[in-house]
Design a protein around this motif. Structure first.
Motif, short mmCIF file in Angstrom:
data_model
loop_
_atom_site.label_atom_id
_atom_site.label_comp_id
_atom_site.label_asym_id
_atom_site.label_seq_id
_atom_site.Cartn_x
_atom_site.Cartn_y
_atom_site.Cartn_z
N PHE A 1 0.82 -1.21 0.00
CA PHE A 1 0.00 0.00 0.00
C PHE A 1 0.86 1.27 0.00
CE2 PHE A 1 -3.67 -2.63 1.25
CZ PHE A 1 -4.66 -2.01 0.50
N ARG A 2 2.03 1.19 0.59
CA ARG A 2 2.88 2.38 0.72
C ARG A 2 3.76 2.64 -0.52
NH1 ARG A 2 0.30 5.33 3.53
NH2 ARG A 2 0.12 5.04 5.77
N TYR B 1 -6.79 5.79 -0.21
CA TYR B 1 -5.86 4.83 0.38
C TYR B 1 -4.56 5.53 0.79
CZ TYR B 1 -8.84 0.96 -1.15
OH TYR B 1 -9.90 0.11 -1.33
N GLU B 2 -4.13 6.49 -0.02
CA GLU B 2 -2.87 7.18 0.27
C GLU B 2 -2.96 8.01 1.56
OE1 GLU B 2 -1.03 7.74 -4.24
OE2 GLU B 2 -2.33 9.31 -3.39
N ARG B 3 -4.17 8.41 1.95
CA ARG B 3 -4.34 9.19 3.17
C ARG B 3 -4.32 8.32 4.43
NH1 ARG B 3 -7.98 12.50 -0.01
NH2 ARG B 3 -9.72 11.14 0.53
N LEU B 4 -4.47 6.99 4.28
CA LEU B 4 -4.51 6.11 5.45
C LEU B 4 -3.14 6.02 6.13
CD1 LEU B 4 -6.70 3.17 4.10
CD2 LEU B 4 -7.43 5.05 5.56
N GLN B 5 -3.17 5.87 7.46
CA GLN B 5 -1.95 5.70 8.24
C GLN B 5 -1.65 4.21 8.42
OE1 GLN B 5 -0.23 8.55 9.14
NE2 GLN B 5 -1.84 9.46 7.86
N GLU C 1 -1.49 2.50 11.08
CA GLU C 1 -2.42 1.83 12.00
C GLU C 1 -3.75 1.50 11.32
OE1 GLU C 1 -2.15 6.26 13.29
OE2 GLU C 1 -0.80 4.65 12.61
N ASP C 2 -4.15 2.33 10.33
CA ASP C 2 -5.37 2.02 9.57
C ASP C 2 -5.17 0.75 8.74
OD1 ASP C 2 -6.68 4.40 10.44
OD2 ASP C 2 -5.53 5.54 8.96
N PHE C 3 -4.01 0.65 8.10
CA PHE C 3 -3.73 -0.54 7.30
C PHE C 3 -3.62 -1.78 8.19
CE2 PHE C 3 -1.91 2.54 4.12
CZ PHE C 3 -2.88 2.32 3.16
N ALA C 4 -3.04 -1.61 9.38
CA ALA C 4 -2.94 -2.74 10.31
C ALA C 4 -4.33 -3.20 10.73
CB ALA C 4 -2.12 -2.32 11.54
N GLU C 5 -5.24 -2.24 10.95
CA GLU C 5 -6.62 -2.60 11.32
C GLU C 5 -7.32 -3.29 10.15
OE1 GLU C 5 -10.78 -0.40 12.58
OE2 GLU C 5 -8.88 0.61 13.03
N LEU C 6 -7.10 -2.78 8.92
CA LEU C 6 -7.68 -3.43 7.74
C LEU C 6 -7.15 -4.85 7.59
CD1 LEU C 6 -9.27 -3.36 5.08
CD2 LEU C 6 -7.27 -2.29 3.99
N PHE C 7 -5.85 -5.03 7.80
CA PHE C 7 -5.23 -6.35 7.71
C PHE C 7 -5.87 -7.31 8.71
CE2 PHE C 7 -2.10 -9.56 8.86
CZ PHE C 7 -1.59 -9.95 7.64
#
Length: 824
Positions: free
Chosen positions: A679-680, A700-704, A706-712
């Motif tokens: 994603f990064r 998606y580019e605005r997500l941090q 921790e957001d991606f970790a929560e999505l995962f």
């Protein structure tokens, strides 16, 4: 002397256009984008494109395919012409061309060429039809023996018995001689009446010419549609075949390359096989002399080389001829199936005829309750015995009426046999349609899977390659999963013995290898079987959902103020539809948004009342209320499933490409670090995910992190610490559906999304279940969990109903991944 009148059937372009409408493809832009998918994300100087025309025949060929311009036309363009064209593509005048500008420019060019070709096609159609009218006139002059200007039936029959005259009619209409040779006296009489439009008993010159021209128009349309269909099918594979066999990169075949490609290149052979619909094995049997003869046939300009256009044109002709051969084979197969059906129908009638020669309604009902009769009827029609067992008495009576064609009150032997054979004809055609649809769905994926697993480049699997592909190649597994509609995880669980059995089942010629045709056929059979299994599961799921809707509707009715009658009159109905507690339960029962009911005005409430009050009693009974709620829930359920299936189809290929792009360790799944990195840092991955979900890349580019970790964590529904392909697809489908429904755009930061809800379920499971380490949950834990999630909605009675459909393992537990799916 009789002379033909001036031809009144000459058609101008406007009339032709009515017969041959132009087809403007709505998805032209998508087709162009898919063709040049490898250029996605580019923004290149105009000179790069000009240079590509001079040095890259593959690029020129692709431009030719999408625009309809010939390669010769494109190669003849000067640098000035190219510069002018590409500057027009450069919409923002930046000096560079982005992928979006390139696609839009080629699409515009394609549509211009479509217009030009449509005009050319209409002109050809006009010429063909004018010629048919002239030939029809000449045939009539020869036919009109007495020079009366009209044909009676006797003269018509004599004419169609004269080989020379029939030949002229064939030239006018393009019908084969065999059509007229096969006409019986009865069919000839039917044809005479059809041409004799005014019913005068004679065929006039005008009627004769009109009939032959109309036949020619119909055949011309059929031929053009057949040619367009074949060309579209061939173009999907011919370009890739030329890529495989064009060793000197000249953009065409010389004889040496052509022979080598057929003799030594399995990928080339597979592409030609797919283009022509002729099995690879048939091409493998060609001798060098046969291949040389084919080359000479394709080389229509006698240049000593086969250009791409010649290659396509030749493969199209071969495909059309093959189609006609297969149609004849299918007709013979259908005739054999109907003969078999008739034999079983006769045997079934013998078993149910009780000495009267015909069946009255009582004997008919008795026959359909006799297992021996039903078994033979099932064999005759290929309808399952369970279908007959499910018939209600009214349905049997209706069937009796349908079979009793003469309405005599009895079913004769002829009526019985004809009805069963007619059903078999319908099931035969349905079987063929399903087989074609599923084969089309499987073929491309099967080819990609074979490319992944065919280590020795032989064009087929030996046993060792087969095992290694299933055990060590996640891309191969994904292709097979997509082709068969069986989850990757199910294939991963297969033991070596299971894979050996699968290999033997696919190797239908017992050669010790699996050819491409065997592979496709086997995957199609698995896919069809899987779809039947899923249909049964869907029926059970729908039944459980309707049961839940019934209980929810019961709760909503109980909440309403029934007064002393136990039913709702119009005033009580209005009060109920303004009561927030009732509306919440109605919304929950029907899955119609609460806002819909809140926004109802008095007129709309009156309309709904009248719809629900089916017996026009002036009140809504419990039965009417529940029936309406369940019917509405059935409609919303069907809509949900359609949306889900469409989202699944839209997501699947993008999800596969995204995983291929970002799965750095080739494990076939994501670890958290890979997920974050994709994603990064991976633009292609991000574009694929964006396209799959409908969520802009910028979001998606605005997500941090921790957001991606929560999505995962939300995607990892089986608590494995990785996100599998199946989990990835399900998650993207959820996001896409939320986006399409507007939920994604309406959510406040703290509102629950499907992903957050899934995570909430997992968190509750972790707290409630003592067996979470083994990734399963017991029924008692499930009850506690549902009560904890929402005790106000999950009463013991509703939970008992829910548990009846609980997807349990043999030990009474449920997989946590299945649980999350089940809850939602």
């Amino acid at each position: 002397e009789f002379r033909p009148i001036a031809n009144p059937y000459t058609l101008n372009l406007a009339v032709c256009a009515a017969f041959f409408p132009r087809k403007m493809a709505a998805d032209d832009e998508q087709m162009v984008a898919e063709t040049f998918e490898s250029l996605e994300g580019m923004d290149l100087p105009i000179n790069v494109f000009i240079d590509a025309f001079a040095s890259n025949p593959s690029f020129v060929r692709k431009v030719s395919i999408v625009t309809g311009l010939t390669q010769a036309d494109l190669r003849n363009l000067t640098q000035e012409d190219l510069k002018e064209a590409f500057e027009e593509f450069d919409a923002d005048a930046s000096g560079t061309i982005s992928f979006d500008e390139f696609v839009k420019g080629l699409t515009k060019l394609k549509r211009v060429m479509d217009e030009v070709k449509a005009e050319e096609e209409l002109q050809k159609a006009e010429e063909a039809i004018e010629l048919a009218a002239l030939e029809a006139q000449e045939a009539f002059i020869d036919v009109d023996f007495a020079h009366k200007g009209e044909l009676d039936l006797q003269a018509f029959i004599e004419a169609l018995s004269d080989e020379g005259l029939v030949q002229k009619v064939c030239e006018a209409t393009k019908l084969p001689m065999s059509f007229f040779e096969s006409l019986s006296a009865g069919k000839m009489l039917e044809l005479f009446k059809e041409i004799d439009r005014d019913g005068s008993g004679t065929i006039s010159f005008s009627e004769w010419v009109s009939a032959l021209v109309q036949i020619r128009i119909a055949i011309y349309k059929e031929q053009k549609e057949e040619e367009q269909e074949a060309t579209a099918a061939v173009l999907k594979h011919a370009e890739a075949a030329l890529e495989q066999g064009d060793e000197d990169w000249s953009g065409e075949f010389d004889l040496g390359e052509f022979i080598i490609a057929f003799k030594e290149n399995p990928k080339f052979l597979r592409k030609v096989s797919l283009a022509t619909d002729i099995p690879v094995a048939e091409f493998k049997m060609l001798a060098a002399s046969d291949i040389k003869e084919l080359f000479q046939m394709l080389d229509t300009d006698f240049s000593g080389t086969v250009s791409f256009e010649e290659f396509v044109k030749g493969l199209v002709q071969i495909r059309i001829e093959r189609k006609h051969e297969k149609q004849a084979e299918e007709e013979a197969e259908e005739a054999a199936a109907l003969d078999e059906s008739m034999a079983f129908a006769v045997e079934a009638f013998k078993d149910c005829d009780f000495g009267y020669g015909e069946l009255d309604i009582e004997a008919f009902m008795q026959a359909l309750c006799d297992p021996a009769v039903v078994e033979k009827v099932s064999y005759a029609t290929k309808l399952p015995m369970s279908w007959f067992a499910s018939l209600t008495m009214p349905q049997i009576v209706e069937m009796f009426g349908d079979i009793d064609a003469d309405a005599s009150g009895t079913v004769s032997f002829e009526e019985w046999v004809m009805a069963l054979v007619k059903v078999r004809q319908a099931t035969f055609q349905e079987e063929k349609a399903i087989l074609k649809e599923e084969t089309d769905a499987v073929t491309k994926l099967a080819e990609e899977a074979l490319d992944e697993g065919d280590d020795d480049w032989s064009g087929e699997f030996d046993f060792q390659e087969f095992i290694v592909a299933f055990r060590c190649n996640p891309r191969f597994l994904r292709k097979v999963s997509l082709a068969t509609d069986v989850p990757v995880d199910e294939f991963k669980m297969l033991a070596d013995e299971d894979l050996e059995d699968l290999f033997k089942a696919l190797d239908t010629d017992f050669s010790g290898t699996i050819s491409f045709e065997e592979f496709v056929k086997g995957l199609v059979e698995i896919r069809i079987s899987r779809k039947a299994q899923k249909a049964e599961e869907a029926a059970m799921e729908e039944e459980a959902v309707m049961d839940m809707a019934y209980m929810d509707a019961f709760d909503a009715f109980a909440e309403a103020d029934l007064g002393v009658t136990g039913e709702l009159d119009i005033h009580g109905f209005h009060r109920a539809m303004k009561d927030e507690a009732v509306l919440e339960k109605v919304s929950f029962a029907t899955k119609v948004p609460l806002e819909f009911f809140r926004d109802l005005d008095e007129d709309k409430i009156n309309e709904i009342f009248l719809e629900i009050d089916t017996d026009r009693s002036g009140t809504v009974s419990f039965y009417e209320w529940v029936s309406a709620m369940v019917k509405t829930r059935q409609a919303t359920y069907v809509e949900e499933k359609v949306v889900e299936q469409e989202a699944q189809a839209a997501v699947m290929r993008d999800a596969e490409a995204a995983l291929d792009e970002a799965d750095e360790d080739f494990s076939g799944e994501f670890e958290l670090d890979e997920f974050l990195k994709a994603f990064r840092t991976n633009e292609v991955f991000l574009r694929k995910v964006s396209h799959a979900t409908g969520v802009p890349v910028e979001d998606y580019e605005r997500l941090q992190d921790e957001d991606f970790a929560e999505l995962f964590a939300s995607l990892d529904t089986d608590f494995s610490g990785t996100v599998s392909f199946d989990e990835f697809v399900k998650g993207l489908v959820e996001i896409r559906m939320a986006k399409q429904s507007g939920l994604y755009d309406q959510l406040e930061p703290d509102e629950p999304t499907p992903m957050k809800q899934a995570k909430e379920v997992k968190d509750v499971v972790s707290k409630v279940s003592k067996s979470v380490e083994c990734a399963s949950l017991k029924k008692t834990d499930f009850v506690q969990m549902m009560m904890k999630l929402d005790g106000s909605k999950w009463s013991p009675e509703r939970l008992e109903k829910l548990l009846a459909a609980f997807p349990v393992n043999a030990d009474g537990s449920v997989e946590l991944s299945a649980l999350v799916d089940f809850v939602f």
